[in-house]
Design a protein around this motif. Structure first.
Motif, short mmCIF file in Angstrom:
data_model
loop_
_atom_site.label_atom_id
_atom_site.label_comp_id
_atom_site.label_asym_id
_atom_site.label_seq_id
_atom_site.Cartn_x
_atom_site.Cartn_y
_atom_site.Cartn_z
N ASN A 132 8.01 -4.11 -13.57
CA ASN A 132 8.40 -4.18 -12.16
C ASN A 132 8.06 -5.56 -11.59
OD1 ASN A 132 7.26 -1.52 -13.09
ND2 ASN A 132 8.49 -0.83 -11.38
N THR A 133 8.65 -5.88 -10.46
CA THR A 133 8.66 -7.28 -10.03
C THR A 133 7.90 -7.60 -8.74
OG1 THR A 133 10.87 -6.70 -9.24
CG2 THR A 133 10.75 -8.03 -11.24
N ASN A 134 7.26 -6.61 -8.13
CA ASN A 134 6.56 -6.90 -6.88
C ASN A 134 5.34 -7.80 -7.12
OD1 ASN A 134 5.70 -6.73 -4.17
ND2 ASN A 134 4.44 -4.95 -4.60
N SER B 97 7.71 -10.03 -0.36
CA SER B 97 6.53 -10.12 -1.23
C SER B 97 6.06 -11.57 -1.34
CB SER B 97 6.85 -9.59 -2.62
OG SER B 97 7.28 -8.26 -2.54
N SER B 98 6.99 -12.49 -1.58
CA SER B 98 6.61 -13.89 -1.77
C SER B 98 6.34 -14.57 -0.43
CB SER B 98 7.73 -14.66 -2.48
OG SER B 98 8.10 -14.00 -3.66
N SER C 60 10.85 -6.13 0.30
CA SER C 60 11.00 -5.00 -0.62
C SER C 60 9.65 -4.33 -0.90
CB SER C 60 11.67 -5.46 -1.92
OG SER C 60 12.96 -5.96 -1.62
N VAL D 281 18.37 -16.28 9.22
CA VAL D 281 18.69 -17.68 8.95
C VAL D 281 20.10 -17.71 8.38
CG1 VAL D 281 18.11 -19.70 7.56
CG2 VAL D 281 16.29 -18.30 8.55
N GLY E 266 8.71 1.35 -4.76
CA GLY E 266 8.10 2.55 -5.35
C GLY E 266 6.60 2.44 -5.57
N MET E 267 6.00 1.27 -5.24
CA MET E 267 4.55 1.06 -5.28
C MET E 267 3.93 1.14 -6.68
SD MET E 267 4.13 3.32 -1.91
CE MET E 267 5.54 4.18 -2.60
N VAL E 268 4.78 1.04 -7.69
CA VAL E 268 4.29 1.01 -9.07
C VAL E 268 3.72 -0.39 -9.30
CG1 VAL E 268 5.10 0.98 -11.46
CG2 VAL E 268 5.93 2.73 -9.87
N GLU F 265 12.02 -13.60 9.61
CA GLU F 265 12.43 -12.38 8.91
C GLU F 265 13.64 -11.76 9.60
OE1 GLU F 265 11.89 -10.65 6.10
OE2 GLU F 265 13.26 -9.15 6.91
N SER F 266 14.60 -11.42 8.79
CA SER F 266 15.83 -10.77 9.29
C SER F 266 15.57 -9.40 9.91
CB SER F 266 16.73 -10.51 8.08
OG SER F 266 17.90 -11.15 8.16
N TRP G 178 18.60 -3.80 3.23
CA TRP G 178 19.90 -4.41 2.97
C TRP G 178 20.58 -3.50 1.96
CZ3 TRP G 178 21.02 -9.46 4.82
CH2 TRP G 178 19.94 -10.20 5.27
C1 LIG Z 1 13.87 0.43 -3.68
C2 LIG Z 1 12.99 -0.50 -4.44
C3 LIG Z 1 12.00 0.01 -5.27
C4 LIG Z 1 11.19 -0.87 -5.99
N1 LIG Z 1 10.10 -0.38 -6.67
C5 LIG Z 1 9.19 -1.23 -7.19
C6 LIG Z 1 7.94 -0.77 -7.69
O1 LIG Z 1 7.65 0.42 -7.67
N2 LIG Z 1 7.08 -1.68 -8.18
C7 LIG Z 1 7.36 -3.03 -8.20
O2 LIG Z 1 6.54 -3.82 -8.68
N3 LIG Z 1 8.54 -3.49 -7.75
C8 LIG Z 1 9.43 -2.64 -7.19
N4 LIG Z 1 10.58 -3.11 -6.63
C9 LIG Z 1 10.87 -4.54 -6.75
C10 LIG Z 1 10.00 -5.44 -5.87
O3 LIG Z 1 9.58 -4.77 -4.70
C11 LIG Z 1 10.80 -6.69 -5.51
O4 LIG Z 1 11.27 -7.32 -6.69
C12 LIG Z 1 9.97 -7.71 -4.75
O5 LIG Z 1 9.39 -7.12 -3.61
C13 LIG Z 1 10.86 -8.87 -4.37
O6 LIG Z 1 10.12 -9.83 -3.68
P1 LIG Z 1 10.85 -11.11 -3.07
O7 LIG Z 1 9.82 -11.86 -2.35
O8 LIG Z 1 11.62 -11.76 -4.16
O9 LIG Z 1 11.96 -10.54 -2.07
P2 LIG Z 1 11.86 -9.45 -0.93
O10 LIG Z 1 10.54 -8.76 -0.95
O11 LIG Z 1 13.08 -8.61 -1.07
O12 LIG Z 1 11.89 -10.30 0.40
C14 LIG Z 1 12.98 -11.01 0.89
C15 LIG Z 1 12.86 -11.01 2.41
O13 LIG Z 1 13.73 -11.98 2.94
C16 LIG Z 1 14.37 -11.45 4.08
N5 LIG Z 1 15.62 -12.19 4.26
C17 LIG Z 1 16.68 -12.20 3.43
N6 LIG Z 1 17.63 -13.01 3.91
C18 LIG Z 1 17.16 -13.53 5.06
C19 LIG Z 1 17.69 -14.42 6.01
N7 LIG Z 1 18.90 -14.97 5.85
N8 LIG Z 1 16.95 -14.73 7.12
C20 LIG Z 1 15.72 -14.19 7.29
N9 LIG Z 1 15.17 -13.32 6.40
C21 LIG Z 1 15.87 -13.00 5.29
C22 LIG Z 1 14.57 -10.00 3.71
O14 LIG Z 1 14.86 -9.20 4.82
C23 LIG Z 1 13.27 -9.67 3.02
O15 LIG Z 1 12.28 -9.24 3.92
C24 LIG Z 1 11.40 -2.26 -5.91
C25 LIG Z 1 12.40 -2.77 -5.07
C26 LIG Z 1 13.18 -1.90 -4.32
C27 LIG Z 1 14.24 -2.48 -3.41
#
Ligand SMILES: Cc1cc2nc3c(=O)[nH]c(=O)nc-3n(C[C@H](O)[C@H](O)[C@H](O)COP(=O)(O)OP(=O)(O)OC[C@H]3O[C@@H](n4cnc5c(N)ncnc54)[C@H](O)[C@@H]3O)c2cc1C
Length: 539
Positions: A513-515, A14-15, A87, A221, A92-94, A35-36, A63
């Motif tokens: 939620n945190t997306n 997401s970020s 993620s 990484v 869940g797309m909420v 991306e992993s 993961w």
């Molecule tokens: C099953 C599930 C349901 C959810 N439902 C909701 C919802 O309905 N609504 C909502 O708002 N939020 C929801 N969330 C939460 C939300 O999606 C996450 O909090 C948010 O997407 C996190 O964003 P992020 O950028 O912190 O990390 P992420 O989106 O998790 O991204 C991290 C990325 O880094 C990559 N990565 C990790 N380590 C490495 C490495 N060493 N080398 C290269 N790449 C690496 C990963 O593969 C991943 O693609 C849900 C999460 C999950 C897992």
């Protein structure tokens, strides 16, 4: 020979997708996004209810981790996205943003520049909301936000039942009044024309052909290298073997709240006692790396219902029909987010702010609520969590081998206030289900079951059935105190050229939620890095 980039972004979640968009908008800057996981081409990612198949340990798009829940509780499985979109491609797309008070409390805790004045405008800038423009709602931004595709009698009854408990019906559960005073309605969702709208679709795909942006998939990484105290390169491993990429300006760690602290620890930034015990040279003794883990404890109340359930659409012939409806017309239950309806409620009227978020799903799971099989009989799930957990967990590496998952301790319900919040939420669920408007639908409570009555029994039910909401956050918190992992510019303290930008930066968990918050954090971070205010480019 290694190649050099101006910025290296670790993680296309997401970020990471937002940052890749923002930083590559300057064509004189070269950006490498690593991306992993694999690309996000699976049709199960595009189909909203494809998560039923994706969210299984061993699936290459996720993961999976074993997480300790806390004292007296069995471990559970945590999943995170591992694909382009991270993620946001498996969630869940909420669509929820948290409350202005969350961000103002970050600012009050020393995170200057992270109050609602700065974060509210990020949400408005990122949205293309189907409900149209309003003071704190955006249109024309990169992220499609859709309202529920249809109305539904059972959802309407739950919304009315919440109304009988004093929670106003709302068209937009993210409206500032709803998050501040309480509101219940159909759930806005990050879908568009019946398909998932992830951070990758919103931010990465429109700019993926920029010549100054390189996207690598299937590449882990493993460590960040430093020249003295400045981040200088990343070591990676993929099907072609091991290599390294050098960086001119900054490494931006967007690997999520489990892998980001893990990578810092592996790279010598973390609690000295832990790093010493594993023989890792300590670059910066940072005891808080991995600490302050926050998570919502999701409790699902499951009910047998007379009608209105989608259970029959998720198994057997009904499932075939629902999938056909999706592929032929992009309509039907396979296009819905995890919750059909929901909102923010006060479990006790005397509270200043809502203290719980509720989500309504028109199905039930078989057995004890932890199994993944759909119940064959019609069911309803009304689930939720208290919004601002104070219990703090931790992520700690247990090996110098980057492929070994870290130890995770969620430490649920360890804070007194979390236990009383859990009890109050449970009693609110019970009052909701007793409302006369639900009488024609609800036959009885399946889990945790009507025998749970006393406070002790409620806490025991939380310990048994309470589970991750997939909102892990806080493990590289920002702050102005010297113990914080990041300063308010998200720079890792004690080194140069390295920032963390994902949900790990949250000093405390947002109310929901945190997306969307992860994307808004990255938009704000891009402002801090480039010195330019948000204005997302899609070409
Ligand atoms: C099953 C599930 C349901 C959810 N439902 C909701 C919802 O309905 N609504 C909502 O708002 N939020 C929801 N969330 C939460 C939300 O999606 C996450 O909090 C948010 O997407 C996190 O964003 P992020 O950028 O912190 O990390 P992420 O989106 O998790 O991204 C991290 C990325 O880094 C990559 N990565 C990790 N380590 C490495 C490495 N060493 N080398 C290269 N790449 C690496 C990963 O593969 C991943 O693609 C849900 C999460 C999950 C897992």
């Amino acid at each position: 020979m290694s190649k050099t980039y101006d910025y290296i972004i670790i993680g296309a979640g997401s970020s990471g997708c937002v940052l890749a968009n923002r930083l590559s908008a300057n064509s004189s800057m070269s950006v490498l996004l690593i991306e992993s996981g694999p690309d996000h081409t699976s049709p199960l990612i595009a189909m909203p209810r494809g998560i039923g198949k994706l969210l299984n340990p061993g699936n290459p798009h996720v993961w999976s981790y074993q997480a300790a829940r806390g004292e007296g509780m069995a471990d559970e499985q945590w999943l995170k996205g591992k694909t382009i979109g991270g993620s946001s491609s498996v969630n869940g797309m909420v669509y929820v943003r948290g409350t202005p008070a969350d961000y103002d409390s970050w600012e009050a805790q020393g995170c200057t520049g992270w109050g609602w004045a700065d974060m509210g405008r990020q949400f408005v800038a990122l949205e293309d909301h189907q409900l149209g423009k309003a003071k704190w709602r955006g249109v024309g931004g990169p992220l499609k936000v859709s309202i529920h595709p249809t109305k539904h009698a059972l959802c309407d009854a739950v919304i009315s039942a919440a109304g009988e408990l004093g929670v106003a019906r709302t068209d937009d559960t993210n409206h500032v009044d709803s998050v501040l005073h309480g509101g219940f309605g159909y759930q806005p969702q990050t879908t568009w024309k019946g398909q998932r709208f992830s951070a990758a679709k919103a931010f990465l795909e429109p700019v993926r052909n920029r010549p100054n942006l390189t996207v690598m998939t299937g590449t882990d990484v493993q460590r960040i290298e430093f020249d003295k105290r400045r981040a200088s390169a990343v070591q990676v491993s993929n099907s072609q073997g091991k290599s390294r990429f050098e960086v001119r300006r900054e490494v931006l760690l967007c690997a999520g709240a489990i892998e980001s602290p893990k990578l810092l620890q592996l790279s010598g930034i973390g609690p000295a006692e832990l790093l010493n015990s594993l023989g890792i040279e300590v670059l910066q003794d940072a005891p808080d790396v991995g600490r302050n883990l926050r998570e919502h404890v999701y409790m699902a109340m499951q009910y047998r219902v007379t009608s209105g359930s989608f259970n029959h659409c998720f198994h057997g012939v009904g499932l075939l029909g629902a999938v056909a409806q999706y592929f032929l017309r992009k309509k039907g239950p396979m296009t819905h987010a995890a919750h059909e309806a929901g909102g923010f409620i006060k479990t006790r009227p005397e509270l200043d702010l809502p203290d719980a978020q509720i989500g309504v799903s028109l199905y039930s799971m078989d057995g004890d609520g932890n199994k993944v099989e759909i119940d064959k009989q019609p069911g309803l799930t009304i689930g939720g969590y208290f919004l601002r957990p104070q219990s703090q967990g931790e992520v700690r590496i247990q090996s110098t081998d980057a492929s070994v998952p870290p130890q995770i301790n969620a430490n649920y319900l360890s804070a007194d206030i979390d236990r009383s919040s859990a009890i109050a939420l449970f009693r609110w669920f019970r009052r909701l289900a007793e409302q006369p408007v639900l009488k024609p639908f609800i036959v009885g409570e399946l889990t945790p079951g009507p025998r749970v009555e006393s406070d002790e029994q409620i806490l025991a039910a939380f310990r048994r059935f309470g589970q991750t909401a997939f909102h892990v956050s806080g493990t590289c918190r920002m702050g102005s105190d010297s113990a914080s992992v990041l300063d308010p510019q998200l720079r890792v303290r004690g080194v140069e050229g390295l920032r963390v930008i994902d949900t790990s930066v949250m000093p405390c968990l947002v109310s929901g939620n945190t997306n969307a918050p992860a994307m808004a954090i990255a938009m704000r971070a891009a402002e801090l890095i480039t010195g330019k205010t948000s204005g997302i480019t899609t070409r």
